[in-house]
Scaffold this motif. Sequence first.
Motif, PDB file in Angstrom:
ATOM      1  N   THR A 175       0.830  -1.208   0.000  1.00  0.00           N
ATOM      2  CA  THR A 175       0.000   0.000   0.000  1.00  0.00           C
ATOM      3  C   THR A 175       0.863   1.256   0.000  1.00  0.00           C
ATOM      4  N   THR A 218     -14.612   9.672   3.894  1.00  0.00           N
ATOM      5  CA  THR A 218     -13.226   9.578   4.347  1.00  0.00           C
ATOM      6  C   THR A 218     -13.077  10.113   5.762  1.00  0.00           C
ATOM      7  N   LEU A 241     -14.491   7.741   8.240  1.00  0.00           N
ATOM      8  CA  LEU A 241     -13.561   6.620   8.333  1.00  0.00           C
ATOM      9  C   LEU A 241     -12.388   6.970   9.241  1.00  0.00           C
ATOM     10  N   LEU A 269      -4.035   6.447   6.198  1.00  0.00           N
ATOM     11  CA  LEU A 269      -5.003   6.408   5.095  1.00  0.00           C
ATOM     12  C   LEU A 269      -4.445   7.079   3.831  1.00  0.00           C
ATOM     13  N   ILE A 274      -6.037  -2.760   7.477  1.00  0.00           N
ATOM     14  CA  ILE A 274      -7.321  -2.482   6.822  1.00  0.00           C
ATOM     15  C   ILE A 274      -7.351  -1.028   6.339  1.00  0.00           C
ATOM     16  N   MET A 299      -7.680   0.389   2.643  1.00  0.00           N
ATOM     17  CA  MET A 299      -8.749   1.328   2.299  1.00  0.00           C
ATOM     18  C   MET A 299      -8.191   2.598   1.669  1.00  0.00           C
ATOM     19  N   GLY A 348      -8.631   2.715  -1.907  1.00  0.00           N
ATOM     20  CA  GLY A 348      -9.943   3.184  -2.336  1.00  0.00           C
ATOM     21  C   GLY A 348     -10.076   4.689  -2.233  1.00  0.00           C
TER      22      GLY A 348
END
Lengths: 260, 260, 260, 260
Positions: free
Chosen positions: A202, D164, D167, D201, D222, D226, D229
């Motif tokens: 990532t 976002t 999140l 993120l 996770i 994400m 995305g």
Amino acid sequence: MKFKKRIYRLVEKGSHGKKINLIFDYVIMSLIVLSITSIILESIKEISSDFKIFLEWFDIFSVAVFSIEYLMRLYVSNQTHPASNKFKSVLKFVFSMNGLIDLFAILPFYLPLLIKIDLRFLRTLRLIRFLRILKINRYTKSLNLIWAVLKDKKSELAVTGFVTLLLLIFASFIMYNVEGEKQPDAFPNILAAFWWAVATLTTVGYGDVYPITGIGKFVSGIMALMGIGVVALPTGIIGSGFMDRLRDDKKCPHCGKKID
Amino acid sequence: MKFKKRIYRLVEKGSHGKKINLIFDYVIMSLIVLSITSIILESIKEISSDFKIFLEWFDIFSVAVFSIEYLMRLYVSNQTHPASNKFKSVLKFVFSMNGLIDLFAILPFYLPLLIKIDLRFLRTLRLIRFLRILKINRYTKSLNLIWAVLKDKKSELAVTGFVTLLLLIFASFIMYNVEGEKQPDAFPNILAAFWWAVATLTTVGYGDVYPITGIGKFVSGIMALMGIGVVALPTGIIGSGFMDRLRDDKKCPHCGKKID
Amino acid sequence: MKFKKRIYRLVEKGSHGKKINLIFDYVIMSLIVLSITSIILESIKEISSDFKIFLEWFDIFSVAVFSIEYLMRLYVSNQTHPASNKFKSVLKFVFSMNGLIDLFAILPFYLPLLIKIDLRFLRTLRLIRFLRILKINRYTKSLNLIWAVLKDKKSELAVTGFVTLLLLIFASFIMYNVEGEKQPDAFPNILAAFWWAVATLTTVGYGDVYPITGIGKFVSGIMALMGIGVVALPTGIIGSGFMDRLRDDKKCPHCGKKID
Amino acid sequence: MKFKKRIYRLVEKGSHGKKINLIFDYVIMSLIVLSITSIILESIKEISSDFKIFLEWFDIFSVAVFSIEYLMRLYVSNQTHPASNKFKSVLKFVFSMNGLIDLFAILPFYLPLLIKIDLRFLRTLRLIRFLRILKINRYTKSLNLIWAVLKDKKSELAVTGFVTLLLLIFASFIMYNVEGEKQPDAFPNILAAFWWAVATLTTVGYGDVYPITGIGKFVSGIMALMGIGVVALPTGIIGSGFMDRLRDDKKCPHCGKKID
């Protein structure tokens, strides 16, 4: 019956007409924001020590309001979740997505009174209720569009996700074998190597775990470069999904025919 | 002959009808998942010490099953890989992509019995077999679409990859000359500088190697900004590839015929 | 004249027919790869000490070949770079992009014989010559497409780049004022803050410089989130550029008309 | 009146004809670049100590020029910002976006003469004025296109941004509860966890804060996935926005009329 109808109109966003409904909605929304803010403030020791009592009272107040709202929803559940009898309606609501979120958002307050367990972080579920804001205003269309695109491309995105998962497992197996002996602290087992794999693919790259051997660096470099593909594939898929949706809606303003 | 046909139907996914074939597939798939899980558990010392014997026996069991399956595939190779004679068929299967993966997935168990070498990490190759799941269900279409898009754009992606490689080599040459003397530990040679280049261009940025001189930081900044392009180019290429494929289902606005 | 024509055909990729031209090209390409490899090996102390003499001799050999090639190009410059007289042709070639790259790629060998200066890293310019590979094979079309898309969108990409630059400067000014006093080592001046800004906006995040104050973290968070836009904008621009190009080429295979 | 008209033509980019206007613009632009450069140099102690007096005098000079320009704009405000009377025009200009930027860009010089406050970093606002360059040349069209696309997709981007944000808050709540006790220094409160959430993120990953517990690493993984995305969604939205704009120049295939 008339009273029930009013409650129904109040808690469900169906009837926009009445001013009181709008006020009710804004009160609930404000309470959610304030309640989230208070939880954040509570966590900051420097602040919470001064306002401890105030924050505690506010917590009790907000839970009281959310509890009353929950009871009201229970009361009108036979209208929102019609079933063969009242009890089934209640159950249907309680175990519906919205019902569970509402319940979990107030439960952390009541449970410690019964059993000794700290579930306060469940209060954050109130946040999810916030998504409803999007449902009641002009953003509905956009939210639906995004949702529709993700659903259209569900299958392609799932395949990409699955291949990404295989890649992560594969890389962590290799890395554990390559770096495990040289860095027993950083790569003690395959799960630890998996943590490295996620951070690398990532492109987060915290820097707490990284390879030091030649082969390890080679594998890591390949993974980092593959990370580009892992971003490029879903982006391309989603982008084409949006294009597809836009094309579906388009009609010629002159002759009215659909344009492919 | 009839027995062979049954074996053939069992190991090859051709005949979906029979229930036994479906069961066989699910058993193999489950065994792969369990076998991967057991390898992960084996690597976690805290757990593996308690279940050592169980994990070892499970390993023997799973290898036994995979070996029998491999023998069955060998047995029907003249049907899956037709050739002028039986021996050539066997060779054709053994050296086919699937055959090699199947072989390498069980080999790590047998080899140490002959020679002293630890190839246990090859067992992870079982994972690749997992991709077959995608081939047998509703995701086939999506997998084919993604594959087709990547093949359509093979040439553009290769060019992007080649230019990226040149950029990486070029940057590591410069960086070695710029930082090599100041940071002999971080940039001892050009290969080490290449490691930095990959980490920077892919924006992973572990933080184990970074420039400290002015020129070094300047080069690093340029590289990081170019990293945006390195992501943007393949993403744009892949995105247009998906769009192109979607459009392929369309009709010509002039003559109305379908365009391939 | 006939000899000159042959040289011309040899060094310039115009005539593909003759086998000798193909061999010449592959020899030069191989020499570039070997020469780059030898520079990399030279930098690795553990290896270079053993092969020092061999690597030095190979360097002399490769420079000799490149020098002869350069002289040949000089010799035919009046054909590749036609001008009013021979001298002007030579100058035209020497100061052409290709001419300069060729010169700089061999210069680092000769210069130290005259003046004491280490320009060996200029040898990496040989890499650029490698781009010519792309020009002589089936990737030409893809390279041209990518180039054409970047040129189509030159203006939009330039605007995005300019806004990104302003954003970087703006953020580093703020960060220097916010963190400068608390972390005099990490943010001694605005240039250092600019280094942080690039690392954050491109999401590299080495971790050598990061904010510790509340406001600093806030600014850093905003920058990191803006980094998403900095990736999304050029990607979207390039993606639409590829789509646009593809659409321009498309004709209906049935009626031959262009499809918009 | 004639004098006023000339001033108006000078400070506002309406009349391109006169050469003096062009010179005026370039002088102002150059002064902005030089002024920004001088602020950067001022921050570098090694340099600023030598040129202290020169930099100070240049600062006075540039502020003088900007002040005169500001007065000129005030003078012609009734033409640029027409209102019922002169005073209202002046106010309208002063509180316009451009007016405020111009004011804040010179204010930091005058304020310390009155009150003791260091607002020098506001001088960076001069940079924003630089965006005007884009307005006066051939990049206008590209800037407008990018702006139009962002406005077209405003609603979708806002929804993505909102989700976002939810999140980020959600993840920091969980992380504070998971890692707070084990790492009281890294996760002292939810705000600190929010800092981690943004860094993860957006895939910046400085490495100053990262999870050490198993659950923490799971949540972090996770979040990082994400993050893909979070990049893919806006990129896809913006990409489709550009495509949509490009298509707007097209004609309906049915009736041949232009589609707006």
